[in-house]
Enzyme design. Structure first.
Site, PDB file in Angstrom:
ATOM      1  N   ASP A 759      86.948 158.248  53.403  1.00 16.90           N
ATOM      2  CA  ASP A 759      85.700 158.786  52.863  1.00 16.90           C
ATOM      3  C   ASP A 759      85.170 157.841  51.793  1.00 16.90           C
ATOM      4  OD1 ASP A 759      84.106 161.554  52.822  1.00 16.90           O
ATOM      5  OD2 ASP A 759      84.182 160.749  50.781  1.00 16.90           O
ATOM      6  N   GLU A 802      79.600 160.166  55.872  1.00 20.37           N
ATOM      7  CA  GLU A 802      80.338 158.988  55.420  1.00 20.37           C
ATOM      8  C   GLU A 802      81.842 159.138  55.649  1.00 20.37           C
ATOM      9  OE1 GLU A 802      79.990 161.652  51.756  1.00 20.37           O
ATOM     10  OE2 GLU A 802      78.874 161.222  53.582  1.00 20.37           O
TER      11      GLU A 802
END
Length: 879
Positions: A759, A802
């Protein structure tokens, strides 16, 4: 009294036995069991020899001692051919091991699973080309050089792998893997023969001068030695007992000696039923490797260095002359239709390789054979049993033929190939075709041997090439295995729009003459005739008939179909063999030959070095409408300049650093090395698969194969449905539909499946500050970094936003930690457009057997949460 008598007899036999020395290349072990048994069982004594076995002594120059007749016999390695090329007069008697036991060994926990993993690894080997040539050639063939390795002095201690003092050791497959298992390790073996470097080992050798003066003794010594080997392999337990008790300076256990015996027996009978077999052709192949590595320069007459104890005298005995006079006609069974080997043409005339060969034999014997037409080898066998004919002209050496007939020595050999449909990729190894249906002709191949060797294939027995190729065309089998000449002929005459030769396999058919078991005289006559025909003459006959396959007017499509698969399989070996010395006048003939082969290919071939282009083949020049390489260079700065910038394909726009386009495309998996080029004349877009091989002196051979019609649509469809449009990573849908297959693949063979979540830290700030366009470019670059920092087996999936999933197939948690830490550090150190630096947090876990992916995801998510709460830019792995 009886004991005294035995002592007297033994002493008497020693006094009147000739003492000779056999020098061994190492300490006593089962590797020399045949000689030990020949001595212990009295096989040497029976021929009047008292053989002294000498263990390895580093102070002795064995080749020099042999050449100067200071010792009579020695066990040498193929590197002795280098000495022969320098003037040493040696004679090879027999090769005990048809395939060398020399391999590279590592422990499974090293994480080394392929040759590409060797880079920067420690390796215990001499690094001496002449000693380790097969190992080094294996690595060179896969782009690994000595500069890529950390060479360590050999300690000859297998425990160094367990103690992590080294990563790889040069070893014998018959010894060190067993020791490593005993130490608790898991051997991983890299064998040169699996990469095409199949060397002899342990060659029984004498000198030419000693042979000339002791011809009968040498012949008997060879026979007694092979008798010892045959006994040793047939009575392993008894032989081990003898070696364990009397010849065991290394204090090997019985279990270790039995393991060694069984492994060496496989090598002694590798691809043959004949113990001690030695072939000039194979010696030449090995010697060519020495030459291309610069270890040898001079030429060798390979027939001359091999001892042939067959009676070379072509003059017939009175009995044999009488046979030819009285046994008329001598009837020869032939195949009526086996082009180009032999057949009866439309005028009922006998033509082919066999016809030309037997015309020489008939001339030498001043006789004429009567032809008896047969349809199959089995029919020929029946005819011989029923005395309808006396011998079979061209038999293939198989167990059946050896059982039913007396066979001559080998006349010639022919390689086997695999034919497939046109859309099948080229095949490097037959073993790769797991579970595929492969048609094999029962008439000419040793089916049992073939099924045993290729046990992972689904072998479909067929009668002949006609039946096998018909099934192939109809799609009922994946491939057909046959001889190069037969398959080429059938494809040209019947299937050139449907089938192709897709590769050569590491097996050959061995052609011999088969004679009735009860007719030793005829066998001797024919054998003497064979002996009189030299190898060069035989080769001329074969070359003549092989060339008739291509009698038609030159058709480049046809040549591509029949020849190119071989060119593609061997082209890099050919270039490696000649080393592309394009500026060396001594190799001008080879250069012309290579260029001719390259020019007839309908795929683009380009050779460059670090400063300029060296070669472009005719197909490439025609594609770009250029008369020569100079004109191409004026139009284009480099080949990559012609690549169209399309997202699905590789192009210069995908390079983010100062590295070359070649460096970048080599980082991609082979199936992703695809480029698109606009045809200058037709203005149509063509798609090519790119193959690159690094040659010497930073030269590269680049091959572009047009896949526009067959693969382009498939690639586009696959990428749209399985990949994330923005980043190119696999999408979540792909994972959901393939997760069971992925889990099975990643967890087999005791591997671990590491489920990790990556992440980007504070990614919302990137979008808010720089806009979504910049954010999208960051995501794309982020994925590229992950892909460049991971291995071929690793799988990158965009999970959402993301957040990305990275699946690792790995052998330990420690190694997983290293991989993920490397990715984390690389991302932190990379400069991103406008944003400059970003970081990412990584949470990972080990997939547990039979658990749901959701459970794995939850555990990895907790690890990610912990990484973020502890300051971000961290890797946390939870078990």
């Amino acid at each position: 009294m009886k004991k005294i008598l035995l002592i007297i007899i033994f002493t008497y036999s020693l006094l009147f036995s000739k003492e000779v020395t056999l020098q061994l290349p190492w300490k006593y072990q089962f590797q020399f069991a045949g000689y030990i048994i020949a001595k212990e069982k009295g096989f040497y004594k029976d021929i009047g020899l008292n053989v002294k076995l000498k263990e390895f002594d580093s102070t002795i120059d064995v080749i020099k001692e042999l050449d100067e007749n200071k010792i009579e016999y020695a066990v040498t390695r193929p590197t002795s051919m280098i000495d022969i090329s320098k003037g040493k007069n040696l004679k090879y008697l027999a090769t005990i091991f048809q395939s060398s036991p020399l391999v590279l060994l590592t422990n499974k926990n090293s994480g080394i699973t392929s040759l590409s993993d060797f880079k920067n690894k420690r390796i215990m080997t001499s690094g001496d080309l002449s000693s380790d040539v097969s190992l080094i050639s294996m690595m060179f063939s896969q782009g690994i050089t000595l500069n890529d390795l950390v060479i360590q002095e050999p300690s000859f201690n297998t425990k160094d792998l367990i103690d992590n003092k080294t990563d790889l050791i040069a070893s014998y497959i018959s010894n060190e893997p067993y020791i490593l298992k005993e130490l608790g390790g898991e051997p991983v073996i890299f064998n040169p023969k699996d990469y095409g470097f199949d060397f002899y080992s342990d060659i029984l050798t004498t000198s030419k001068s000693y042979l000339q003066n002791n011809h009968e003794e040498v012949k008997k010594f060879k026979e007694a030695s092979l008798k010892g080997w045959e006994y040793a392999f047939s009575n392993i337990n008894e032989s081990v007992e003898i070696i364990y008790n009397k010849y065991n300076p290394q204090y090997k256990s019985k279990e270790a000696l039995i393991y060694e015996a069984n492994e060496l027996k496989k090598l002694a009978y590798f691809n043959t039923n004949e113990l001690g077999k030695i072939e000039p052709e194979k010696l030449e192949k090995i010697y060519n490797v020495y030459k291309l590595l610069g270890l040898a320069k001079n030429n060798i007459n390979f027939n001359e260095i091999v001892f042939n104890d067959l009676n070379k005298e072509s003059n017939l005995t009175n009995e044999e002359k009488s046979y030819l006079t009285n046994k008329q006609p001598i009837k020869m069974c032939i195949s009526s239709d086996w082009t180009p080997f032999e057949r009866l043409n439309k005028d009922n005339k006998y033509v082919g390789i066999g016809a030309d060969y037997y015309s020489i034999i008939e001339k030498n014997l001043s006789t004429k054979f009567e032809l008896v037409k047969t349809e199959t080898p089995n029919e020929a066998l029946d005819f011989i049993k029923d005395k309808k004919c006396d011998f079979l002209s061209l038999a293939v050496r198989t167990p059946l033929m050896q059982k039913e007939l007396n066979l001559s020595s080998t006349i010639f050999k022919v390689p086997l190939v695999i034919a497939t449909k046109l859309n099948v990729p080229f095949i490097n190894k037959l073993e790769d075709l797991k579970e595929e249906k492969i048609a094999v002709p029962r008439k000419y191949l040793n089916i049992d041997f073939f099924k045993s060797k290729y046990s992972n294939l689904n072998i479909v027995e067929v009668e002949n090439a006609q039946e096998g190729l018909k099934l192939l065309k109809e799609g009922k089998v994946y491939g057909f295995v046959g001889t190069l000449y037969t398959v080429s002929y059938r494809i040209q005459s019947e299937y050139f729009n449907d089938l192709k030769i897709a590769g050569k396999i590491n097996d050959e058919l061995e052609f011999v003459i088969g004679v009735n078991k009860n007719d030793e005289v005829l066998l001797n006559i024919l054998q003497k005739s064979i002996n009189k025909i030299d190898e060069l003459h035989t080769k001329e006959i074969i070359d003549k008939w092989a060339s008739t396959i291509y009698e038609k007017t030159i058709d480049y499509n046809l040549i591509w179909q029949i020849v190119t698969p071989f060119v593609l399989v061997f082209i890099f070996g050919l270039f490696f063999y000649t080393k592309l010395k394009l500026l060396n006048a001594k190799l001008s003939d080879q250069k012309k030959f290579i260029n001719t082969i390259l020019d007839i290919q309908p795929n683009m071939i380009f050779i460059i070095n670090k400063t300029e282009s060296i070669f472009a083949n005719k197909f490439l020049l025609d594609f770009f409408d250029c008369k020569n390489l100079e004109e191409f260079q004026k139009k284009y700065f480099c080949l990559a300049q012609t690549f169209i910038q399309e997202e699905l394909f590789f192009h210069l726009g995908k390079i983010n650093d100062n590295s070359t386009w070649i460096d970048n495309i080599l980082k991609l998996k082979s199936e992703k090395r695809i480029v698109s080029i606009l045809h200058p004349t037709t203005k149509t877009t063509k798609v090519f698969n790119v193959s690159i091989v690094e040659l010497e002196d930073e030269q590269y051979l680049i091959s572009l194969t047009d896949i526009s019609d067959t693969i382009l649509k498939q690639i586009q469809l696959e990428n749209k449905s399985t990949h994330d449009k923005l980043t190119g990573a696999f999408n979540r849908e792909y994972f959901e539909s393939h997760k069971n297959l992925i889990i099975n693949e990643y967890t087999k063979e005791n591997h671990l499946l590491i489920f990790s979540i990556l992440d980007i830290d504070f990614f919302k700030n990137v979008n808010d500050t720089y806009g979504h366009d910049v954010g999208d470019r960051v995501l794309k670059q982020f994925v590229q970094i992950i892909q460049n920092s991971s291995r071929n087996d690793d799988l990158v999936i965009r999970w959402g936003g993301e957040e990305f999933i990275l699946l690792l197939k790995i052998n330990s948690i420690d190694n997983a930690k290293k991989v993920l830490e490397n990715i984390r550090k690389t991302i932190a150190q990379t400069s991103f457009e406008k944003v400059e630096h970003i970081t990412c947090s990584i949470g990972a876990t080990v997939y547990r057997e039979n658990e749901t992916i959701e459970d794995s995801f939850k555990r990895a998510d907790k690890a990610l949460y912990e990484a973020k709460n502890s300051g971000r830019n961290k890797v946390v792995i939870k078990n």
